[in-house]
Design an enzyme around this catalytic site. Sequence first.
Site, short mmCIF file in Angstrom:
data_model
loop_
_atom_site.label_atom_id
_atom_site.label_comp_id
_atom_site.label_asym_id
_atom_site.label_seq_id
_atom_site.Cartn_x
_atom_site.Cartn_y
_atom_site.Cartn_z
N LYS A 29 45.77 5.11 37.58
CA LYS A 29 44.64 5.97 36.95
C LYS A 29 45.95 5.71 35.79
O LYS A 29 45.14 5.70 34.61
CB LYS A 29 45.65 7.55 37.59
CG LYS A 29 45.00 8.42 36.30
CD LYS A 29 44.94 10.08 37.21
CE LYS A 29 46.31 10.98 37.20
NZ LYS A 29 47.36 11.24 36.61
N SER A 30 47.20 5.74 35.63
CA SER A 30 47.91 5.75 34.26
C SER A 30 47.58 4.10 33.75
O SER A 30 47.10 4.58 32.51
CB SER A 30 49.31 5.71 34.55
OG SER A 30 49.89 6.78 35.07
N ARG A 34 45.20 4.35 30.17
CA ARG A 34 45.88 3.67 29.25
C ARG A 34 44.99 1.98 28.29
O ARG A 34 44.80 1.80 27.32
CB ARG A 34 46.97 2.73 29.45
CG ARG A 34 48.14 3.89 29.42
CD ARG A 34 49.57 3.44 29.93
NE ARG A 34 50.81 4.55 30.01
CZ ARG A 34 50.81 5.61 30.23
NH1 ARG A 34 49.72 5.73 31.39
NH2 ARG A 34 51.94 5.93 29.94
N GLY A 103 47.08 15.23 31.92
CA GLY A 103 47.73 15.76 30.59
C GLY A 103 48.34 13.93 30.26
O GLY A 103 48.73 13.93 29.21
N ASP A 327 56.17 11.64 41.35
CA ASP A 327 54.06 12.00 41.56
C ASP A 327 54.17 11.85 43.09
O ASP A 327 53.63 12.51 43.76
CB ASP A 327 53.29 11.17 41.24
CG ASP A 327 52.73 11.90 39.40
OD1 ASP A 327 53.57 12.58 39.35
OD2 ASP A 327 52.34 10.40 39.23
N LYS A 354 54.37 20.11 36.46
CA LYS A 354 52.69 19.26 36.43
C LYS A 354 51.93 20.14 36.91
O LYS A 354 51.70 21.12 36.10
CB LYS A 354 53.37 18.39 37.90
CG LYS A 354 54.51 17.66 37.81
CD LYS A 354 54.12 16.06 36.41
CE LYS A 354 55.40 15.62 36.57
NZ LYS A 354 55.68 14.98 34.96
N ARG A 358 54.70 22.06 41.72
CA ARG A 358 55.06 21.54 42.37
C ARG A 358 55.99 21.45 43.15
O ARG A 358 56.98 21.44 44.17
CB ARG A 358 55.23 19.89 42.62
CG ARG A 358 53.52 19.27 41.54
CD ARG A 358 53.54 17.89 41.69
NE ARG A 358 52.11 17.26 41.53
CZ ARG A 358 51.92 16.24 40.59
NH1 ARG A 358 52.05 15.64 40.43
NH2 ARG A 358 50.36 16.54 40.08
N ARG A 402 46.74 16.29 43.64
CA ARG A 402 48.18 15.58 44.65
C ARG A 402 48.51 16.52 46.00
O ARG A 402 49.04 16.21 47.14
CB ARG A 402 50.27 15.23 44.05
CG ARG A 402 49.50 14.31 42.79
CD ARG A 402 50.36 13.42 42.75
NE ARG A 402 49.55 12.25 41.71
CZ ARG A 402 49.47 11.72 41.67
NH1 ARG A 402 48.54 10.94 42.64
NH2 ARG A 402 49.08 10.63 40.13
C1 S3P Z 1 52.16 9.59 33.79
C2 S3P Z 1 53.67 10.20 33.74
C3 S3P Z 1 53.96 10.89 34.35
C4 S3P Z 1 53.85 11.36 35.48
C5 S3P Z 1 52.38 11.04 35.37
C6 S3P Z 1 51.32 9.97 34.61
C7 S3P Z 1 51.46 8.34 32.95
O1 S3P Z 1 54.06 11.79 33.52
O2 S3P Z 1 53.71 12.25 36.20
O3 S3P Z 1 50.87 11.71 36.55
O4 S3P Z 1 50.66 7.66 32.95
O5 S3P Z 1 52.61 8.32 32.11
P1 S3P Z 1 55.44 12.80 32.86
O6 S3P Z 1 55.49 11.24 31.61
O7 S3P Z 1 55.43 13.59 32.64
O8 S3P Z 1 56.20 12.78 33.57
#
Ligand code: S3P
Length: 443
Positions: A29-30, A34, A103, A327, A354, A358, A402
């Site tokens: 996902k991250s 990006r 987020g 996570d 989160k 959580r 999650r």
């Molecule tokens: C993420 C960073 C994390 C993670 C989120 C995805 C990202 O959050 O918990 O699920 O893709 O950069 P934080 O940067 O707030 O720790």
Amino acid sequence: MNGGAAATTARFDPPGGGLRGSLRVPADKSISHRAALFGAMSSGAVRVRNYLHAADTDSTLAAVQALGTRVEQSGTPGELTLHGVGLRGARALDGALDVGNAGTLMRLICGWLAGQPAGTWTLDGDDSIRSRPMDRVVAPLRLMGARIDAREDRFAPLTIHGGSLHGIAYASPVASAQVKSCVLIAGLATPEGASVTEPHPSRDHTERLLASAGVPLSRDGLRVTVAPVDALELGDVDVPGDLSSAAFFVAAALLVPGSRVVLENVNVNWTRTGFLRIAERMGARIGGQLEPPGGFTAGEPVSDLEVAHGPLRGTTVEADEVPLAIDELPLVALLGCCAEGETVVRGAQELRVKESDRIATVVEGLRALGAEIEATDDGFVVQGRGAGALRGGRIASHGDHRLAMLGAVAGLASRAGVEVDGMEAAAVSYPGFAADLAGLIAR
Ligand code: S3P
């Protein structure tokens, strides 16, 4: 802004035998967020293979399209080509941009839009997004000269007025890849560039992708610095499998007797594999080639992971390990319940902001299933009662993907099964989760 699928309750019972077989988990996902964002910011066409199609990353594709990026989907699932608008070419919008539940999208895109030469954008999302702190990105962007309005000065909706930014050397009070990424992205469009220092290392996908897109980038301990660029040239991106999705099957295999599973093509970037190291400390044996600590390559390392059932013992997770497993900490709580001895997680106050709080939702959820777990301000303490510790019962997802998947795995590990209220939340990162789990049980 709200919506989404109707609430569904799903039941997960202890299977007769173990989980068996191999599975290719969905794309990370991250990295998918990006790939879409940096593709939108790029000058040339960017081809992405294995893009994650889930609610969160669909929000990102919709957002970059609204900002002027043309997205071509090939017939192959997950394969797409982005024709971006360039670093400074985001199109102005009439209405608000809807980030949904994402987020990462919300925080990263702020860094891009704040440095646009002109234009105004309003960003909004669902109830969860509206309750999460955005001052963590608004504050450093304002220090760079950005003009941003926020509800109560810290919550969505945000309104960003594009303008010229200047460089920054930012000491972030939180170890957050989202904050780090936001500031680095904003730094690209400044005359001086930007550096971010974190209290502990966080995931580094932004750095790896920006470096591969031609951005001069350096690291010195906990500080990362980007130089300004005129253009991004992101080449092809191949998105590996998501360790955070694989982690649910790692936990299920560890907890259900008779299990042995192989999870294929999983991203094993060391800034993501903290959960595997914690599980190994608890007694798990996990086959696979993990990237060593401190590793940093252009690109992302992948490996197949092999996990089998086995007994677990309690462990302690301290603050420096938290961002590397952030996570997966709900799963550490679950493993802790079924381990022998005490498991403690400290320095994890970030869990409170989160998709749900959580610490509260995990503790309340697992207690309802029979666990001995207490919340602390910055984590939790679990008294492990070994295999069979969980009676079963009912758990609510609170709209948190999650939590929904945690409930499912808890059901498999319980004596009497678990009903998960709000199972549809899993679609935020893993729409096919329940079917993939059922596939491993059936074999
Ligand atoms: C993420 C960073 C994390 C993670 C989120 C995805 C990202 O959050 O918990 O699920 O893709 O950069 P934080 O940067 O707030 O720790």
